[in-house]
Design a protein around this motif. Structure first.
Motif, PDB file in Angstrom:
ATOM      1  N   ASP A 198       6.635  11.549  11.482  1.00  7.70           N
ATOM      2  CA  ASP A 198       7.513  12.341  10.238  1.00  7.70           C
ATOM      3  C   ASP A 198       8.411  11.356   9.859  1.00  7.70           C
ATOM      4  O   ASP A 198       8.891  11.659   8.984  1.00  7.70           O
ATOM      5  CB  ASP A 198       7.912  13.623  10.887  1.00  7.70           C
ATOM      6  N   LEU A 199       8.573  10.139  10.440  1.00 10.38           N
ATOM      7  CA  LEU A 199       9.486   9.341   9.907  1.00 10.38           C
ATOM      8  C   LEU A 199       8.964   8.153   9.095  1.00 10.38           C
ATOM      9  O   LEU A 199       8.162   7.486   9.647  1.00 10.38           O
ATOM     10  CB  LEU A 199      10.422   8.602  11.137  1.00 10.38           C
ATOM     11  N   LEU A 200       9.284   8.352   7.859  1.00 13.73           N
ATOM     12  CA  LEU A 200       8.613   7.665   6.802  1.00 13.73           C
ATOM     13  C   LEU A 200       9.638   6.773   5.886  1.00 13.73           C
ATOM     14  O   LEU A 200      10.771   7.074   5.806  1.00 13.73           O
ATOM     15  CB  LEU A 200       7.787   8.368   5.833  1.00 13.73           C
ATOM     16  N   PHE A 201       9.083   5.503   5.704  1.00 12.64           N
ATOM     17  CA  PHE A 201      10.155   4.535   4.680  1.00 12.64           C
ATOM     18  C   PHE A 201       9.148   4.111   3.509  1.00 12.64           C
ATOM     19  O   PHE A 201       7.858   3.824   3.705  1.00 12.64           O
ATOM     20  CB  PHE A 201      10.421   3.528   5.487  1.00 12.64           C
ATOM     21  N   ILE A 202       9.749   4.339   2.412  1.00 17.66           N
ATOM     22  CA  ILE A 202       8.884   3.748   1.124  1.00 17.66           C
ATOM     23  C   ILE A 202       9.904   2.772   0.473  1.00 17.66           C
ATOM     24  O   ILE A 202      10.979   2.873   0.268  1.00 17.66           O
ATOM     25  CB  ILE A 202       8.591   5.001   0.345  1.00 17.66           C
ATOM     26  N   GLY A 203       9.466   1.795  -0.389  1.00 17.44           N
ATOM     27  CA  GLY A 203      10.196   1.012  -1.183  1.00 17.44           C
ATOM     28  C   GLY A 203       9.705   1.495  -2.565  1.00 17.44           C
ATOM     29  O   GLY A 203       8.488   1.498  -3.142  1.00 17.44           O
ATOM     30  N   ASP A 234      11.294  -7.471  -7.865  1.00 20.43           N
ATOM     31  CA  ASP A 234      10.604  -6.134  -8.100  1.00 20.43           C
ATOM     32  C   ASP A 234       9.893  -5.569  -6.982  1.00 20.43           C
ATOM     33  O   ASP A 234       9.852  -4.216  -7.032  1.00 20.43           O
ATOM     34  CB  ASP A 234       9.965  -6.139  -9.559  1.00 20.43           C
ATOM     35  N   MET A 235       9.313  -6.277  -6.232  1.00 23.77           N
ATOM     36  CA  MET A 235       8.690  -6.048  -5.105  1.00 23.77           C
ATOM     37  C   MET A 235       9.297  -5.563  -3.580  1.00 23.77           C
ATOM     38  O   MET A 235      10.300  -6.547  -3.331  1.00 23.77           O
ATOM     39  CB  MET A 235       7.336  -6.864  -4.936  1.00 23.77           C
ATOM     40  N   ILE A 236       9.159  -4.800  -3.096  1.00 23.76           N
ATOM     41  CA  ILE A 236       9.617  -4.335  -1.696  1.00 23.76           C
ATOM     42  C   ILE A 236       8.697  -4.290  -0.651  1.00 23.76           C
ATOM     43  O   ILE A 236       7.700  -3.708  -1.051  1.00 23.76           O
ATOM     44  CB  ILE A 236      10.517  -3.235  -1.891  1.00 23.76           C
ATOM     45  N   ARG A 237       9.048  -5.173   0.370  1.00 22.57           N
ATOM     46  CA  ARG A 237       7.923  -4.989   1.492  1.00 22.57           C
ATOM     47  C   ARG A 237       8.713  -4.446   2.904  1.00 22.57           C
ATOM     48  O   ARG A 237       9.886  -4.933   2.871  1.00 22.57           O
ATOM     49  CB  ARG A 237       7.478  -6.172   1.864  1.00 22.57           C
ATOM     50  N   GLY A 242       9.357   0.596  15.260  1.00 21.13           N
ATOM     51  CA  GLY A 242       9.927   1.894  15.982  1.00 21.13           C
ATOM     52  C   GLY A 242      11.520   1.560  16.361  1.00 21.13           C
ATOM     53  O   GLY A 242      12.240   2.132  16.095  1.00 21.13           O
ATOM     54  N   THR A 243      11.681   0.238  17.081  1.00 14.38           N
ATOM     55  CA  THR A 243      12.902   0.000  17.479  1.00 14.38           C
ATOM     56  C   THR A 243      13.684  -0.524  16.264  1.00 14.38           C
ATOM     57  O   THR A 243      14.866  -0.215  16.048  1.00 14.38           O
ATOM     58  CB  THR A 243      12.952  -1.077  18.618  1.00 14.38           C
ATOM     59  N   ARG A 244      13.083  -1.412  15.564  1.00 10.41           N
ATOM     60  CA  ARG A 244      13.630  -2.098  14.305  1.00 10.41           C
ATOM     61  C   ARG A 244      12.742  -2.071  13.000  1.00 10.41           C
ATOM     62  O   ARG A 244      11.613  -1.804  13.101  1.00 10.41           O
ATOM     63  CB  ARG A 244      13.700  -3.738  14.536  1.00 10.41           C
ATOM     64  N   THR A 245      13.425  -1.755  11.846  1.00 10.98           N
ATOM     65  CA  THR A 245      12.930  -1.690  10.785  1.00 10.98           C
ATOM     66  C   THR A 245      13.232  -2.833   9.805  1.00 10.98           C
ATOM     67  O   THR A 245      14.456  -3.197   9.929  1.00 10.98           O
ATOM     68  CB  THR A 245      13.269  -0.171  10.012  1.00 10.98           C
ATOM     69  N   VAL A 246      12.354  -3.421   9.013  1.00 13.33           N
ATOM     70  CA  VAL A 246      12.592  -4.678   8.182  1.00 13.33           C
ATOM     71  C   VAL A 246      12.273  -4.438   6.736  1.00 13.33           C
ATOM     72  O   VAL A 246      11.175  -3.780   6.526  1.00 13.33           O
ATOM     73  CB  VAL A 246      11.883  -5.800   8.810  1.00 13.33           C
ATOM     74  N   ALA A 247      13.336  -4.762   5.780  1.00 12.72           N
ATOM     75  CA  ALA A 247      12.724  -4.330   4.515  1.00 12.72           C
ATOM     76  C   ALA A 247      12.981  -6.094   3.773  1.00 12.72           C
ATOM     77  O   ALA A 247      14.110  -6.798   4.221  1.00 12.72           O
ATOM     78  CB  ALA A 247      13.822  -3.486   3.893  1.00 12.72           C
ATOM     79  N   THR A 295       3.175 -12.539  -4.133  1.00 13.54           N
ATOM     80  CA  THR A 295       3.389 -12.885  -2.819  1.00 13.54           C
ATOM     81  C   THR A 295       4.504 -12.597  -2.196  1.00 13.54           C
ATOM     82  O   THR A 295       5.697 -13.181  -2.413  1.00 13.54           O
ATOM     83  CB  THR A 295       3.456 -14.370  -3.013  1.00 13.54           C
ATOM     84  N   GLN A 296       4.648 -11.339  -1.515  1.00  7.94           N
ATOM     85  CA  GLN A 296       5.670 -10.829  -0.737  1.00  7.94           C
ATOM     86  C   GLN A 296       5.051 -10.283   0.419  1.00  7.94           C
ATOM     87  O   GLN A 296       3.892  -9.567   0.438  1.00  7.94           O
ATOM     88  CB  GLN A 296       6.359  -9.865  -1.504  1.00  7.94           C
ATOM     89  N   ALA A 297       5.452 -10.633   1.695  1.00 13.55           N
ATOM     90  CA  ALA A 297       4.879 -10.048   2.838  1.00 13.55           C
ATOM     91  C   ALA A 297       6.177 -10.151   3.788  1.00 13.55           C
ATOM     92  O   ALA A 297       6.786 -10.896   3.739  1.00 13.55           O
ATOM     93  CB  ALA A 297       3.755 -10.936   3.298  1.00 13.55           C
ATOM     94  N   VAL A 298       6.000  -9.310   4.995  1.00 15.26           N
ATOM     95  CA  VAL A 298       7.188  -9.166   6.032  1.00 15.26           C
ATOM     96  C   VAL A 298       6.326  -8.599   7.244  1.00 15.26           C
ATOM     97  O   VAL A 298       5.265  -7.705   7.032  1.00 15.26           O
ATOM     98  CB  VAL A 298       8.302  -8.525   5.464  1.00 15.26           C
ATOM     99  N   ALA A 299       6.633  -8.900   8.259  1.00 12.32           N
ATOM    100  CA  ALA A 299       6.158  -8.284   9.633  1.00 12.32           C
ATOM    101  C   ALA A 299       7.121  -8.190  10.928  1.00 12.32           C
ATOM    102  O   ALA A 299       7.976  -9.281  10.661  1.00 12.32           O
ATOM    103  CB  ALA A 299       4.846  -8.830  10.065  1.00 12.32           C
TER     104      ALA A 299
END
Length: 731
Positions: A198-203, A234-237, A242-247, A295-299
């Motif tokens: 139920d924990l969601l993130f959106i850009g 303009d793009m967000i990834r 779980g422990t860490r969230t990256v934007a 060209t935007q990517a993150v992991a």
């Protein structure tokens, strides 16, 4: 008498070729891929990967440890192969969800053997799909019973939507975001906590990162896009383990170790460039990380919060939580998607060159592109057993022996020729019918280049034929609706070589800047060997201009033979029955002719005008190779026939549809009545000179057919997304 009539009808049917079975075969490239936009690891079978290609469909690599076996397609039967996402069941090895550029969401219960739309709804530009599965109770008379419940989250330009299925049947849809009119609807990315569904993130475009802790019932803005000013794209990834969230906001990379809470985002410095003149991870001038959407990517590693990956043009890796970064090879430029293996052993990379495996213990990336046949050809040409074609994101590719099993494809221009790794990707190639191994390239709206293939030297494979202040492509990259058409709308015949050995030379349609006047030019010296060297950087202050070193000497000279006029010339065609006669087609449907191209004085005459559809644009003209007086032409939506040398035109009976677009056609080499037509999803045949058509694409993927050409007894289909295909023609 009835029996005789039936037998006569059968003989006519057989003679027309309607009984002929067209067996298409793929010619690759089998080791070079086009862009892949989405990449996931199967949560049920971790050795399995799924790749959603920018064009070419959804693919599966069943076992990364057996990469020599390669990929196989899963979605060839879908009506559009421009993929917009993929999600995989966490419990069912056969259940997959995907979406395409039509905004439609599909699922398969049998791992791609068959697909069905989840609902009739369309969601415009889809950017991410996520699945959630469980059990629910449904009414069953006087009691309730357990049923399978599947939730599909669809993020895209119309917001964040939740599709609910009960026992794999669509039940309902509701919109989770935007909740309020003030909220923007363009959801750029979606991430979910791996153990708290139920924990969601959106850009959201030009807003930032929103978080929901109740499955989308309520939202809070936790990272404000506006606070990053000009350095935010303009793009967000997004990514979370779980422990860490990256934007990722352009060249800004933020980490959050507090469940994504507002005020807990910490910036990490990455060498994505600067506004004062840096480049976006490697080159292309002052883009400064603001690459928009491409060209935007993150992991983030699923097991180690210190291991991060971020990419735009180049791939960056960090093993200390983002304090320091190293650039690493990724096989190709322009990162599209990044995902770690579940055990953090490797990073899988999807970019404009396909799919690659990157390991910290390996010096070079490992290609995973075996049989990932998604190359986006625009045009191709054949000379003997050699074929070259210009491919989006891959420059000019060629095979020295198209008859080999399988054909081996390579770069068809030397790296030292000065056009870069992907140079000439949008510049059409044309074959010379009189000289084996000679091709022409319409270069960058400026010049004609002469290509010799296979390569004959380190640099002298690609030479400039003319140095004139006139563009050689009289058209623009017209785009009506890329989500529907799935490609760029190019005309297909602006260069034509005299088929007679030692004949009148090369004709090409040009336009001059800045007043945009159009003309046809001709050279009789196409056999002259240019002595100009490879392209190189011009000296200051013209460093962005096109220069050749040494300066051009004794190059072919083109002279204007028709024009200037105000309407683009989209097709030029020599008459194969009478090679002294040349026809040309203007964008507005006008047809013109030169009765004797060998005359010293040009005297083109006007003929008829195509009855174009409302808003239609003429595309291609060709001359009947067998019957005098026959011509054929095409617009985006109609096929035309003339039996009096182009004076009057009839509309052919091409079946129309709301999404169908006509791209190219060709005539059978010996059957005057047989024609072949390439559309954005199919190849059609007519055995009555264009009056009626039927599909022969039963074994051909539904990728756009950009060009058709005949060589010997074979028909070749040049596809935008599935490489080159071939089928034997009836004799």
């Amino acid at each position: 008498m009835v029996r005789l009539v039936l037998r006569s009808s059968l003989l006519i049917l057989l003679a027309s070729g309607c009984d002929f079975k067209y067996e298409w075969e793929s010619l690759g490239p089998f080791e070079t891929s086009g862009p892949v936009r989405h990449l996931i690891v199967d949560p049920v079978v971790p050795r399995r990967l799924y790749a959603a290609a920018e064009n070419g469909g959804l693919w599966v690599l069943d076992d990364v440890a057996r990469r020599e076996v390669g990929w196989r397609p899963l979605s060839d039967q879908l009506e559009n192969l421009q993929m917009r996402g993929v999600a995989k069941s966490m419990v069912d090895s056969s259940y997959v969800v995907t979406a395409n550029a039509l905004g439609r969401v599909y699922h398969t219960l049998d791992h791609g053997e068959s697909w069905s739309r989840i609902s009739t709804l369309e969601f415009s530009y889809i950017r991410r799909l996520l699945l959630r599965e469980g059990l629910t109770r449904i009414p069953a008379g006087n009691y309730t019973k357990l049923a399978k419940e599947t939730t599909v989250l669809v993020a895209g330009s119309t917001g964040l939507h939740r599709l609910r299925l009960i026992n794999d049947a669509f039940a309902e849809v509701d919109t989770l975001f935007p909740r309020l009119p003030a909220h923007g609807s363009d959801v750029l990315d979606l991430a979910r906590h791996p153990s708290l569904p139920d924990l969601l993130f959106i850009g959201v475009r030009r807003q930032g990162v929103w978080r929901s802790q109740d499955g989308g019932a309520s939202w809070a803005l936790v990272a404000d896009w506006a606070s990053f000013g000009d350095s935010a794209s303009d793009m967000i990834r997004l990514a979370t383990n779980g422990t860490r969230t990256v934007a990722k906001f352009g060249r800004n990379l933020l980490v959050n170790d507090a469940g994504g809470a507002a005020g807990a985002w910490q910036p990490r410095t990455v060498g994505f460039g600067s506004d004062s003149g840096g480049s976006d991870i490697g080159y292309r001038g002052n883009y400064s990380g603001r690459r928009g959407e491409w060209t935007q990517a993150v992991a983030i590693s699923p097991t180690d919060t210190a291991v991060l990956a971020a990419g735009q043009v180049t791939l960056f890796l960090s093993t200390d939580g983002g304090a320091t970064w190293d650039t690493t090879g990724a096989g190709h430029e322009d990162m599209q998607a990044l995902t770690f293996a579940p055990n953090d052993s490797v990073l899988y990379v999807a970019n404009d060159g396909g799919v690659w495996s990157v390991s910290r213990g390996r010096a070079a990336p490992l290609s995973l592109n075996r049989n990932l046949t998604t190359l986006q050809f625009y045009r191709a040409a054949k000379s003997g057993s050699r074929v070259v074609g210009n491919a989006d994101h891959q420059g000019i590719r060629g095979t020295r022996d198209v008859e080999a099993d399988p054909p081996v494809w390579e770069r068809a221009t030397a790296g030292a020729s000065g056009y870069g790794n992907n140079g000439l990707e949008n510049d059409f190639v044309f074959g010379d019918p009189t000289v084996p191994g000679r091709f022409y390239v319409a270069f960058a709206d400026r010049d004609v280049l002469r290509l010799r293939y296979p390569l004959t030297g380190a640099t002298q494979d690609l030479l400039q034929m003319n140095a004139q202040a006139a563009a050689v492509r009289p058209f623009t990259m017209r785009t009506r609706n890329r989500a529907v058409d799935n490609q760029l709308n190019y005309p297909v015949g602006t260069v034509a070589a005299d088929p007679r050995p030692g004949g009148a030379g090369l004709l090409l349609a040009t336009h001059r800047q800045p007043d945009i006047t159009f003309e046809i030019r001709q050279t009789t010296t196409r056999t002259q060997d240019p002595t100009g060297g490879p392209r190189s950087a011009c000296p200051p202050p013209n460093t962005n201009a096109f220069c050749f070193n040494p300066p051009l000497q004794n190059t072919s000279t083109f002279t204007t033979v028709y024009g200037p006029i105000s309407t683009p010339i989209v097709s030029v065609a020599w008459d194969p029955v009478d090679p002294t006669q040349v026809f040309a087609l203007l964008e507005d449907g006008q047809v013109i002719v030169e009765r004797n191209v060998d005359d010293a004085v040009s005297d083109w005459d006007s003929l008829g005008v195509l009855p174009l559809e409302p808003g239609g644009v003429a595309r291609q003209l060709t001359v009947d190779a067998i019957t005098p007086g026959g011509l054929f032409a095409m617009s985006h939506g109609r096929f035309f026939r003339s039996f009096d040398g182009g004076v009057t035109w009839l509309i052919g009976g091409v079946p129309s549809g709301p999404t169908q677009q006509l791209n190219a056609f060709v005539q059978h080499p010996s059957r005057a009545r047989s024609l072949y037509l390439g559309t954005n999803v199919d190849v059609l045949v007519s055995t009555d000179r264009g009056a009626h058509w039927r599909s022969i694409g039963e074994r051909l993927p539904n990728a756009p057919v950009m060009q058709l050409f005949v060589a010997g007894s074979d028909l070749y289909a040049v596809t935008f997304g599935r490489g080159l295909w071939r089928v034997a023609l009836p004799g």
